[in-house]
Design an enzyme around this catalytic site. Structure first.
Site, short mmCIF file in Angstrom:
data_model
loop_
_atom_site.label_atom_id
_atom_site.label_comp_id
_atom_site.label_asym_id
_atom_site.label_seq_id
_atom_site.Cartn_x
_atom_site.Cartn_y
_atom_site.Cartn_z
N GLY A 154 28.77 41.65 37.99
CA GLY A 154 28.91 40.59 39.24
C GLY A 154 27.98 39.13 39.20
N LEU B 181 45.30 42.30 32.00
CA LEU B 181 46.49 42.01 32.44
C LEU B 181 47.77 42.03 32.10
CD1 LEU B 181 44.65 39.45 34.79
CD2 LEU B 181 45.06 41.71 35.58
N ASN C 93 39.43 32.76 33.39
CA ASN C 93 38.62 33.89 32.75
C ASN C 93 37.46 33.31 32.13
OD1 ASN C 93 37.76 36.45 31.79
ND2 ASN C 93 38.51 36.06 29.81
N HIS D 62 34.79 33.92 29.09
CA HIS D 62 34.19 34.81 27.83
C HIS D 62 33.07 34.34 27.13
CE1 HIS D 62 35.45 37.51 24.71
NE2 HIS D 62 35.09 36.77 23.96
#
Ligand code: GRF
Length: 204
Positions: A12, A92, A106, A108
């Site tokens: 996180g 997803l 997202n 990456h």
């Protein structure tokens, strides 16, 4: 104020960086919900501690679309404007992506399209590249493949290990994720084919 939904499965730190930017007034948004796919995710605990609306939605043994429907329900209940994947270790479904068109980001840890998938920093080291980095992109139905909003590059040093390279990349992740969120929330871009073209007055 625009509402973010953060999806995570682990540490996180990207979520924390986003929360910090909001706290510092550098990002005009609110974290409406943090959803973790793992009960033990440290990120979930951090979200609780920060007094955020944190939901655990374990994905174990659930079929992809069954899970994705639960996810979409929680995001809708919280009136989320933008979904931010931050170390969310689950693919997803196309169904989910179609519920939030161009509304899922997202991050990456590679310069896409190089090294998609797992262990991107390891892949980069193994390949022997001299420049590595990270990418914030829109999520489409393919893995690590949608239009790119921002990238940042870092050098690969001769003595690097996966850990040292990952740490150098992570610093940049924390910087560019909030920037990309800001660009998208402000709508100061247009998408031409695969290219995300920023409006001329977007100076960061
Ligand atoms: C980051 O390296 C991110 O790029 C990748 O997963 C990792 C998550 O780290 N998608 P954290 O949970 O945000 O600390």
């Amino acid at each position: 104020m625009k509402r973010l939904g953060i999806l995570l499965s682990g540490r996180g730190s990207n979520f924390q960086a986003i929360a910090d930017q909001i706290g510092a007034g550098a990002l005009d948004a609110r974290i409406a919900v943090v959803i973790s796919s793992r009960t033990q995710a440290p990120g979930l605990e951090i979200a609780h501690r920060r007094g955020l609306n944190a939901v655990c939605l374990p994905s174990k043994n659930l079929e992809r679309e069954v899970y994705d429907r639960q996810l979409a329900d929680v995001l809708r209940d919280n009136q989320v404007d933008l979904v931010c994947l931050a170390g969310f270790m689950r693919l997803l479904s196309g169904w989910f992506v179609r519920q939030f068109p161009m509304r899922i980001l997202n991050i990456h840890p590679s310069l896409l399209p190089a090294f998609p998938g797992l262990d991107a920093q390891h892949q980069a080291l193994d390949h022997g590249v001299k420049i590595a980095g990270c990418t914030v992109h829109f999520v489409d139905e393919n893995l690590d493949a949608g239009p790119i909003v921002l990238q940042a590059a870092v050098p690969v040093l001769d003595g690097d290990t996966v850990d040292s390279l990952s740490a150098r990349i992570l610093e940049q992740e924390h910087r560019i994720y909030s920037q990309a969120i800001r660009i998208v929330l402000e709508g100061k871009y247009r998408v031409e084919g695969r290219r995300v073209v920023r409006s001329p007055d977007t100076a960061y």
